[in-house]
Design an enzyme around this catalytic site. Sequence first.
Site, PDB file in Angstrom:
ATOM      1  CD  GLU A 159      -0.162   5.264  -3.663  1.00  0.00           C
ATOM      2  OE1 GLU A 159       0.720   6.106  -3.934  1.00  0.00           O
ATOM      3  OE2 GLU A 159      -0.265   4.715  -2.544  1.00  0.00           O
TER       4      GLU A 159
ATOM      5  CB  CYS B 122      -9.014   0.220   3.562  1.00  0.00           C
ATOM      6  SG  CYS B 122      -9.860   0.008   1.981  1.00  0.00           S
TER       7      CYS B 122
ATOM      8  CB  CYS C 175     -10.340  -3.664   0.756  1.00  0.00           C
ATOM      9  SG  CYS C 175      -9.628  -2.741  -0.617  1.00  0.00           S
TER      10      CYS C 175
ATOM     11  CB  CYS D 148      -6.876  -1.259  -2.005  1.00  0.00           C
ATOM     12  SG  CYS D 148      -7.068   0.098  -0.838  1.00  0.00           S
TER      13      CYS D 148
ATOM     14  CG  ASN E 100      -0.679  -0.205  -3.328  1.00  0.00           C
ATOM     15  OD1 ASN E 100       0.116  -1.050  -3.694  1.00  0.00           O
ATOM     16  ND2 ASN E 100      -0.375   0.725  -2.448  1.00  0.00           N
TER      17      ASN E 100
ATOM     18  CD  GLU F  99      -6.371  -5.213   0.281  1.00  0.00           C
ATOM     19  OE1 GLU F  99      -6.009  -4.297  -0.488  1.00  0.00           O
ATOM     20  OE2 GLU F  99      -6.153  -5.195   1.499  1.00  0.00           O
TER      21      GLU F  99
HETATM   22  N1  THU Z   1      -3.543  -0.074   0.645  1.00  0.00           N
HETATM   23  C1  THU Z   1      -3.833  -1.248   0.004  1.00  0.00           C
HETATM   24  O1  THU Z   1      -3.610  -1.383  -1.204  1.00  0.00           O
HETATM   25  N2  THU Z   1      -4.375  -2.252   0.738  1.00  0.00           N
HETATM   26  C2  THU Z   1      -4.553  -2.233   2.082  1.00  0.00           C
HETATM   27  O2  THU Z   1      -4.985  -3.220   2.654  1.00  0.00           O
HETATM   28  C3  THU Z   1      -4.224  -1.012   2.843  1.00  0.00           C
HETATM   29  C4  THU Z   1      -3.830   0.171   2.039  1.00  0.00           C
HETATM   30  C5  THU Z   1      -2.892   0.989  -0.141  1.00  0.00           C
HETATM   31  C6  THU Z   1      -3.721   2.183  -0.514  1.00  0.00           C
HETATM   32  C7  THU Z   1      -2.641   3.220  -0.763  1.00  0.00           C
HETATM   33  O3  THU Z   1      -2.155   3.077  -2.093  1.00  0.00           O
HETATM   34  C8  THU Z   1      -1.526   2.842   0.190  1.00  0.00           C
HETATM   35  O4  THU Z   1      -1.788   1.501   0.585  1.00  0.00           O
HETATM   36  C9  THU Z   1      -1.443   3.719   1.423  1.00  0.00           C
HETATM   37  O5  THU Z   1      -2.688   3.851   2.025  1.00  0.00           O
END
Ligand code: THU
Length: 130
Positions: A41, A83, A86, A50, A39, A52
């Site tokens: 940000e 999520c 994804c 994310c 991920n 994925e």
């Molecule tokens: N996140 C992912 O990268 N994958 C997931 O399956 C769930 C959430 C990340 C998004 C964000 O950067 C952090 O987790 C918190 O939501």
Amino acid sequence: MSLRALAVAVRENAHVPYSGFKVGAAILTKTGKTYVGVNVENVAYPEGTCAEAGAIAAMVASGDTEISEVYVVADSPTPVTPCGGCRQKLAEFSTSDVKVTMGTLTGEEIAMSVHDLLPGAFTNHHMSNV
Ligand code: THU
């Protein structure tokens, strides 16, 4: 290296200054190749992506499109689930039986199919009259 080991290793590189929640993802394709993502940000929060999505982008950039297995890992109390967005992204490149294993850093795992994660997925079948 196993898909889990790849996901655990790449997770360290997640860019998470806002949530502090690192996620790693690894994809195995039908060609036998593996792709990883984390991920990423952003200070403009909605612009984050994310793990994925990162792994899918790496796969597609390499000219690979057919997922055969996925592993997602985070330091969560229970296995982290993709999520909604994804789930749709994974469905784009998966058959419904593709296994998605979700894991914690301590080793707890849950495995679900893409169909189980996104029943009733919108697919190109729905557009076949266009
Ligand atoms: N996140 C992912 O990268 N994958 C997931 O399956 C769930 C959430 C990340 C998004 C964000 O950067 C952090 O987790 C918190 O939501």
